[in-house]
Structure formats: structure tokens, C-alpha cells
Design a protein around this motif. Sequence first.
Motif, mmCIF file in Angstrom:
data_model
loop_
_atom_site.group_PDB
_atom_site.id
_atom_site.type_symbol
_atom_site.label_atom_id
_atom_site.label_comp_id
_atom_site.label_asym_id
_atom_site.label_seq_id
_atom_site.Cartn_x
_atom_site.Cartn_y
_atom_site.Cartn_z
ATOM 1 N N GLU A 143 118.113 73.968 71.093
ATOM 2 C CA GLU A 143 119.400 74.045 71.569
ATOM 3 C C GLU A 143 120.330 75.196 71.149
ATOM 4 O OE1 GLU A 143 121.928 71.422 74.671
ATOM 5 O OE2 GLU A 143 119.758 71.046 74.564
ATOM 6 N N THR A 144 120.541 74.533 69.916
ATOM 7 C CA THR A 144 121.748 75.145 68.976
ATOM 8 C C THR A 144 121.151 76.962 68.666
ATOM 9 O OG1 THR A 144 121.598 73.365 67.938
ATOM 10 C CG2 THR A 144 123.184 74.882 67.170
ATOM 11 N N ILE A 145 120.101 77.071 68.366
ATOM 12 C CA ILE A 145 119.449 78.285 68.046
ATOM 13 C C ILE A 145 119.249 79.245 69.277
ATOM 14 C CG2 ILE A 145 117.289 79.702 67.429
ATOM 15 C CD1 ILE A 145 116.743 77.226 65.311
ATOM 16 N N ALA A 146 119.146 78.890 70.613
ATOM 17 C CA ALA A 146 119.126 79.179 71.764
ATOM 18 C C ALA A 146 120.589 79.715 72.051
ATOM 19 C CB ALA A 146 118.661 78.275 72.915
ATOM 20 N N GLU A 147 121.573 78.825 71.679
ATOM 21 C CA GLU A 147 122.937 79.339 71.851
ATOM 22 C C GLU A 147 123.408 80.430 70.906
ATOM 23 O OE1 GLU A 147 124.908 75.481 71.575
ATOM 24 O OE2 GLU A 147 124.420 74.729 73.173
ATOM 25 N N HIS A 148 123.110 80.169 69.743
ATOM 26 C CA HIS A 148 123.366 81.263 68.785
ATOM 27 C C HIS A 148 122.757 82.760 69.164
ATOM 28 C CE1 HIS A 148 125.143 78.312 66.309
ATOM 29 N NE2 HIS A 148 125.574 79.404 65.575
ATOM 30 N N TYR A 149 121.577 82.444 69.686
ATOM 31 C CA TYR A 149 120.828 83.728 70.141
ATOM 32 C C TYR A 149 121.381 84.482 71.280
ATOM 33 C CZ TYR A 149 116.758 86.349 72.184
ATOM 34 O OH TYR A 149 115.941 87.297 72.657
ATOM 35 N N ARG A 150 121.924 83.626 72.398
ATOM 36 C CA ARG A 150 122.507 84.219 73.548
ATOM 37 C C ARG A 150 123.729 84.769 72.958
ATOM 38 N NH1 ARG A 150 124.785 79.596 76.502
ATOM 39 N NH2 ARG A 150 126.255 79.685 74.845
ATOM 40 N N ASP A 151 124.478 84.409 72.084
ATOM 41 C CA ASP A 151 125.856 84.832 71.620
ATOM 42 C C ASP A 151 125.570 86.244 71.093
ATOM 43 O OD1 ASP A 151 127.145 82.807 73.007
ATOM 44 O OD2 ASP A 151 127.641 81.652 70.850
ATOM 45 N N PHE A 152 124.479 86.161 69.978
ATOM 46 C CA PHE A 152 124.196 87.472 69.628
ATOM 47 C C PHE A 152 123.907 88.678 70.497
ATOM 48 C CE2 PHE A 152 120.517 89.665 67.415
ATOM 49 C CZ PHE A 152 121.080 90.467 66.739
ATOM 50 N N LEU A 153 123.050 88.216 71.494
ATOM 51 C CA LEU A 153 122.538 89.041 72.304
ATOM 52 C C LEU A 153 123.894 89.702 73.264
ATOM 53 C CD1 LEU A 153 119.027 88.618 73.995
ATOM 54 C CD2 LEU A 153 119.863 89.818 71.768
ATOM 55 N N LEU A 154 124.886 88.761 73.441
ATOM 56 C CA LEU A 154 126.134 89.306 74.306
ATOM 57 C C LEU A 154 126.901 90.091 73.389
ATOM 58 C CD1 LEU A 154 126.843 86.013 76.466
ATOM 59 C CD2 LEU A 154 125.469 88.005 77.071
ATOM 60 N N GLY A 155 127.070 89.718 72.171
ATOM 61 C CA GLY A 155 127.870 90.407 71.093
ATOM 62 C C GLY A 155 127.150 91.841 71.102
ATOM 63 N N LEU A 156 125.865 92.088 71.033
ATOM 64 C CA LEU A 156 125.349 93.157 70.952
ATOM 65 C C LEU A 156 125.682 94.156 71.969
ATOM 66 C CD1 LEU A 156 121.558 92.875 69.749
ATOM 67 C CD2 LEU A 156 123.365 93.750 68.636
ATOM 68 N N ILE A 157 125.615 93.787 73.258
ATOM 69 C CA ILE A 157 125.673 94.530 74.407
ATOM 70 C C ILE A 157 127.201 94.776 74.494
ATOM 71 C CG2 ILE A 157 126.034 92.698 76.413
ATOM 72 C CD1 ILE A 157 124.224 96.194 76.644
#
Lengths: 228, 240
Positions: A143-157
Amino acid sequence: VTKRHKAGDGESRPGLFRLPPGRHGLPRDYVVRNQRERITAGIVASVAEHGYAATTITSIVAAAGVGRRTFYTYFSSKEECYLDAFEQLSTHLIEDMRAAGKAAGPAWPARVRARLAVLLDLLAANPDLVRFALIAPPAAGEETIAEHYRDFLLGLIGVLGQGAPSGSRKPGSLTQQALVGGIAALLVAKVKAGEGERLRDLEPAILEQVLTAYLGRDAAAREARESA
Amino acid sequence: MGDLRRPNRGPASAVAIVGPVSPLPDAFAGGAIGAGRLPKEVIATRRRRRLLEAAVVVIARRGYTATTLDHILGAAKVGVGTFYELFESKEDLLARAHEHTLAAAREPIVAAIAAESDWGRQVRAALAALLALIAERPLQARFALVEVQGGGPEALARYEGMLAEADHALRRGRGAGALAPGLPEGLEHSLVSGVAWVLQQRILSGGREADVRTLAPQLLAILAEPYLGEEQVRRLGAGD
């Protein structure tokens, strides 16, 4: 590419650059930084090769060329080490994209293109980074990794489309999510096809998709051609 | 199976002594009721299905990595010996469970597409069918769209095959819209994966947000607008 991207540019890749054992007379903070960078490069290489679940402290230290005890002086677990490397990478990518946009002048489409070009070039320089940051997280089942991944993609866009002209329609957050999820899938497909060094080939297609989300299709196609 | 529902012939006490002997109700015959009376194949089929369903539910709740065979056997109430008569391994069970779930989901989506002839309406119908499945069967959705990504290479390949099928269907839009010529290569993969990612985030948020079906108009616009343009998609979204 600045020296912050050492993990990606080969010279600090595990095995290529290793401190001699024993008393080497190097300043302590240099050694510390070097060890940390090696561990970071080690977890990137190991996760890229085996995936997150199959990566172990043993595989990380083997890839890093450091001892187990050294690993534990910096991190208490695989997850902590992964998240640290993930955060470093995402911060650097996003900062460099931002800087490239600023350097590209005032025109928004040119800024988008410059940010995208930097992203693609940094990842193409070491396609393991795509495996580490885009392929591994959804497969990790954490779960923690999924959250970081989501934040990373949202940061990219967020940084990619930043500063759109006031006349453009603002894509909703759902559209932005779909856009960046789609961009990630294109990068992943390219790397899985063994063409990770040619990520830059994706630039025109991705640029057109980003501009379309903000300007509508016709204006986007025109801008994409002009800024190419 | 029919004799399970044999009509109750009433208490057998007094009559049994005097008149012709009527058999005692099943409950007095000794031994467990039901199981022993079913043909072997029926029992095996039922256990098989129980295991498949338990695998989906347990994995949706715990995740692939944290799920052990014991968790699934416990949930399905099937013993380990019986398990190995039905499946080769835990991996085999998980692969069959994934196939089973995808096949069940594919059916209403394919039917929804077949009921329409126009490409735009097909996209709208397929999307509505998919969102209804996710809303009504959240555990199956979580298993098939989210957890499966951690299920190893075979599961991942099946998941990617599913996306590729959607890519292919969407690609037919290149022949449908006036805007289609000159669309960038890889557009379909990007759109389908992008929508899949949005849905995964929704599923991961665990229903804390509004019903996923309310996303239909926005997702339709994301998928169809590149082919049809804004105006036509607005009409399509309005039910035209």
C-alpha cells in the motif's frame, strides 16, 4: 544531466565504482555519500532485475557492493530503502523537468516539450529506472508503495502541464490522472519491448496527448507540429 | 439429488409398531446429511468453485503476496488433500481464478457492445457495463484489476492481454471519426491504460469516493474525444 543523477548515468553503477577496502584516506562524508549512492544504485538495479517482492537485502548489497552491516547503518528495511531511492529519483526528475521548462522560454507548448524531453532522456539513459519506478510499484502489492507511486505520477503530470495559457480548458483531475497513467504505460511498453534507450521516440505522441488535454485536439496537433 | 427433498412422512414412532413399516426420516438414518448423497463429480465441481471464489475474495482482501494456501483453504472450508485432487498448486488455483473472473466479466461487456452498431455507442455501452461490474462486484474487481498485477508473469500477461483486447476494440474508432487520420501511434494503449489506472486508484481508495458509475461521462470523453471531437462526444454523453 547533473551529478545528482549518478544512479542513472553509469559511473556509479554497482561494480564499476568501488572504494578500495581498508584505510583509503578519503574524507568520512565522502565515504558516507558514496556508500549511500551505491546502496541506491544497488536497489534500483536489483528491483529492476527481480521486481520488488523478490528483491532482498542480500540482492541489494550484492548489487551495491557493500556489506550487510553497511546497509543497516542507513536503512532498517527493504521498504525504507526503496522509498528513499524512489523519493530521490522522483524529486530529481521533477526538479529537472521544472528547470528545463523555465529554460525553454515563455511559450507554453515549448515548455511542455522541454519538460517531456528531459524526462524521456533521463529515463532513457538508464531504462532500469523505468523498471524501478514505473513497472515495479504496481506489482509490489504494498500500500505504501502504491501511494508513493500515485503521488509521483500526479507530480509528473502537474509539472508537465504547468502554466497552461489562460484560454485553455483546464483538464479535470480525472483527465489528468488518465493522461499520466497512459504516459506511464507507453514508457513501460517501450522498455518491455527492449527499446528503453529510445524513449525519446515517444516524444511527439505524448506531447500531442498532453496538449490535446489542455487545448483541444486541433490546436494541439498544430502546436505539436510547430514545436517539433 | 431429488431424494434430498423427500417429503416428510411424519413421525415414525407408533405407526412403525403396528402398520407397514415406513422408513424413518433421513435425519434419523445416522451419518451426515447431504454430502454423501451427491454424486462425486457434483461435489468436486462445487468444491472447485468454492476454492475459486475463496481465492478471489482472500486475495482481494490480503493481496497476492500475503495470501497463503491455508488462508484460501480456510475460507473455502476445503482440506489440503482435497485441494490437491482439484488443483496442481496454489499458482494453478490463482491462474484459474483469474481466468474465471475475467471470463465472467467479459461476458456482459461483450454483450453490451454487440447490442450497439455505432462505435461511439459501443464504447459508451462497454464502459457502462464495466463500471457496473466494478460497482457491484468490488472484490472481483480488486482481484482482477489491482491485485493481479502482483501475481507474477503469467497473471501479468493475462492482465495485459485483457488491456490489449480493449486497445484493439478502441482502435476501430480510427475508422469512425472524422478526426481519426493523424492520431498518434500508441494512443489506444495510452487511453486504455490511463482509464485502467484511474479505475485502479478508485478501487484502491476502497469506496471512500462516490459510486464509480458516476465517472462514466468523463471516462467516455477521455476515450472517445480523440476520435470523434468534443461536440459529438457531448451528444453521445447526453444519451444520443
